[in-house]
Design a protein around this motif. Structure first.
Motif, PDB file in Angstrom:
ATOM      1  N   GLY A  85       0.729  -0.987   0.044  1.00  0.00           N
ATOM      2  CA  GLY A  85       0.088   0.032  -0.071  1.00  0.00           C
ATOM      3  C   GLY A  85       0.632   1.183  -0.231  1.00  0.00           C
ATOM      4  O   GLY A  85       0.369   2.487   0.146  1.00  0.00           O
ATOM      5  N   VAL A  86       2.100   1.355  -0.265  1.00  0.00           N
ATOM      6  CA  VAL A  86       2.901   2.468  -0.252  1.00  0.00           C
ATOM      7  C   VAL A  86       3.643   2.400  -1.866  1.00  0.00           C
ATOM      8  O   VAL A  86       4.036   1.608  -2.351  1.00  0.00           O
ATOM      9  CB  VAL A  86       4.275   2.139   0.721  1.00  0.00           C
ATOM     10  CG1 VAL A  86       5.031   3.322   0.659  1.00  0.00           C
ATOM     11  CG2 VAL A  86       3.665   1.975   2.100  1.00  0.00           C
ATOM     12  N   ARG A  87       3.282   3.753  -2.114  1.00  0.00           N
ATOM     13  CA  ARG A  87       3.978   4.142  -3.395  1.00  0.00           C
ATOM     14  C   ARG A  87       5.101   4.638  -3.276  1.00  0.00           C
ATOM     15  O   ARG A  87       5.442   5.768  -2.600  1.00  0.00           O
ATOM     16  CB  ARG A  87       3.094   5.119  -4.097  1.00  0.00           C
ATOM     17  CG  ARG A  87       3.491   5.631  -5.545  1.00  0.00           C
ATOM     18  CD  ARG A  87       1.933   6.258  -6.102  1.00  0.00           C
ATOM     19  NE  ARG A  87       2.457   6.600  -7.624  1.00  0.00           N
ATOM     20  CZ  ARG A  87       2.409   5.952  -8.763  1.00  0.00           C
ATOM     21  NH1 ARG A  87       2.081   4.942  -8.624  1.00  0.00           N
ATOM     22  NH2 ARG A  87       2.733   6.698  -9.928  1.00  0.00           N
ATOM     23  N   ALA A  88       6.175   4.240  -3.971  1.00  0.00           N
ATOM     24  CA  ALA A  88       7.725   4.577  -3.589  1.00  0.00           C
ATOM     25  C   ALA A  88       8.495   4.982  -4.911  1.00  0.00           C
ATOM     26  O   ALA A  88       8.284   4.500  -5.931  1.00  0.00           O
ATOM     27  CB  ALA A  88       8.665   3.488  -2.944  1.00  0.00           C
ATOM     28  N   GLY A  89       9.385   6.132  -4.578  1.00  0.00           N
ATOM     29  CA  GLY A  89      10.057   6.179  -5.754  1.00  0.00           C
ATOM     30  C   GLY A  89      11.347   5.338  -6.180  1.00  0.00           C
ATOM     31  O   GLY A  89      11.898   5.027  -5.442  1.00  0.00           O
ATOM     32  N   LEU A  90      11.767   5.367  -7.293  1.00  0.00           N
ATOM     33  CA  LEU A  90      12.771   4.450  -7.712  1.00  0.00           C
ATOM     34  C   LEU A  90      13.971   5.245  -8.208  1.00  0.00           C
ATOM     35  O   LEU A  90      13.895   6.053  -9.056  1.00  0.00           O
ATOM     36  CB  LEU A  90      12.296   3.549  -8.792  1.00  0.00           C
ATOM     37  CG  LEU A  90      13.637   2.514  -9.450  1.00  0.00           C
ATOM     38  CD1 LEU A  90      14.163   1.574  -8.457  1.00  0.00           C
ATOM     39  CD2 LEU A  90      13.065   1.990 -10.738  1.00  0.00           C
TER      40      LEU A  90
END
Length: 288
Positions: free
Chosen positions: A260-265
Motif C-alpha cells: 500500500g506504499v507508492r515509492a520512488g525508484l
C-alpha cells in the motif's frame, strides 16, 4: 487490482476469451543467455523481452548507472513489435527473485501502461504447478496477432535522480535493496566501491519473498516495512529505494505497492552514485 497474480489465475485468464499478452523476462547477472533460456522452454505463447535492449538504455561511464532507462521511443517500438496495444492486459514473468519481471512491470507503468501484472513466483512457479512449457520461438501468428499501437508516455511512476536520492536519505526513507553485506561494504561483486548512500536504510529484497519465491502476503509486507519506519498512511511520499543498478529495487517498489506504499525508484542506483568519486560513501551497519 493487485500488481501480482498466481499461476492458477493466469491459467484461467489464458483460457478465457480475452487472454493477456505474456512477456518472458528471465534476466540474471549470471548463467546462460536469457534468449537461450527462453528457447529451452517458456509459458506457451509468451513473448521474449531482451532486458539489455528493451528495459535498459546504453550505459554511460560518466553517470546514469549500468541500467539507465531506455529511451521512450525505443521502448515503445519494442512493445509495438510485440503486439502490445494501449488496451492490452499484460502479464510479465521472470526468475523467482522477480527482478527482471519487476523491472518490466515498472517500465510499462512508468511509460504509461496501467494493466500490467507480475506472475508470482515466476516461471519456476509455473513449472512447479505442472503447467505446459513451450520450447523454441512462438510462430508469427502467436507472436503478434495484431499490430501494436503502444505509445510511451513517461511519468507514470515516481523517479528519483541522484540529488533527490541524497535528500531523501537525509529527510525521508531511502531503502537499499541490495544484500546486507553489500550495504555494509563487506563485499562488492559488481561496482568499484562498496558501501551505501549515507542515510540509506538496509532492506534486502530477499525479505519480500517466502521460501518458495512468492511475495509475502500484503499484511506481512506492511509489517516488514512498518518495522523499517514506513507508514502506509503517508502514501509513500517520503519513501524511495535503490539497488546496484535499478533492477532489484524495482522488485522493492513492487513489494511496497503490495503493502500500500507508492515509492520512488532511483534508477541509476549505486552504480550511478559511485560514478562520481566526490559523492560520500558510508560503510558498516549504521545508516551513516
Amino acid at each position: 487490482m493487485s500488481p501480482i497474480l498466481s499461476v492458477p489465475d493466469l491459467v484461467t485468464w489464458l483460457a478465457g476469451g480475452h487472454p493477456p499478452v505474456v512477456l518472458d523476462v528471465r534476466w540474471t547477472l549470471a548463467g546462460p543467455p536469457a534468449r537461450e533460456v527462453y528457447q529451452t522452454g517458456h509459458v506457451p505463447g509468451a513473448r521474449y523481452v531482451d532486458f539489455d535492449t528493451v528495459l535498459s538504455g546504453p550505459a554511460d561511464p560518466a553517470g546514469g548507472g549500468r541500467h539507465p532507462l531506455p529511451a521512450p521511443e525505443v521502448f515503445a517500438a519494442a512493445m509495438r513489435d510485440l503486439g502490445l496495444r494501449t488496451d492490452s492486459d499484460v502479464v510479465v514473468y521472470g526468475a523467482p527473485d522477480g527482478f527482471g519481471a519487476a523491472r518490466a512491470w515498472w517500465c510499462l507503468r512508468y511509460f504509461g501502461h496501467r494493466s500490467v501484472r507480475v506472475l508470482d513466483g515466476g516461471f519456476a512457479a509455473w513449472v512447479a504447478a505442472g503447467q505446459p512449457v513451450e520450447p523454441g520461438e512462438p510462430g508469427e501468428p502467436a507472436l503478434v496477432e495484431t499490430a501494436g499501437d503502444f505509445v510511451a508516455r513517461p511519468g507514470g511512476m515516481p523517479v528519483l535522480d541522484v540529488d533527490e536520492a541524497a535528500m531523501l536519505a537525509r529527510s525521508g526513507l531511502l531503502l537499499d535493496a541490495r544484500a546486507g553485506e553489500r550495504y555494509r561494504g563487506e563485499t562488492e561483486p559488481v561496482d568499484p566501491v562498496g558501501g551505501h548512500i549515507p542515510g540509506a536504510l538496509s532492506a534486502p529484497t530477499a525479505a519480500n519473498l517466502d521460501a518458495d519465491g512468492l511475495f509475502l502476503h500484503p499484511s506481512r509486507l506492511r509489517e516488514r516495512f512498518a518495522a523499517l519506519g514506513i507508514d502506509e498512511a503517508d502514501g509513500g511520499s517520503d519513501v524511495g529505494t535503490y539497488c546496484g543498478s535499478g533492477v532489484s529495487a524495482a522488485q522493492q517498489v513492487l513489494a511496497l505497492e503490495l503493502a500500500g506504499v507508492r515509492a520512488g525508484l532511483y534508477v541509476g542506483s549505486w552504480s550511478d552514485w559511485v560514478s562520481d568519486g566526490r559523492r560520500p560513501v558510508s560503510t558498516g551497519p549504521d545508516r551513516g
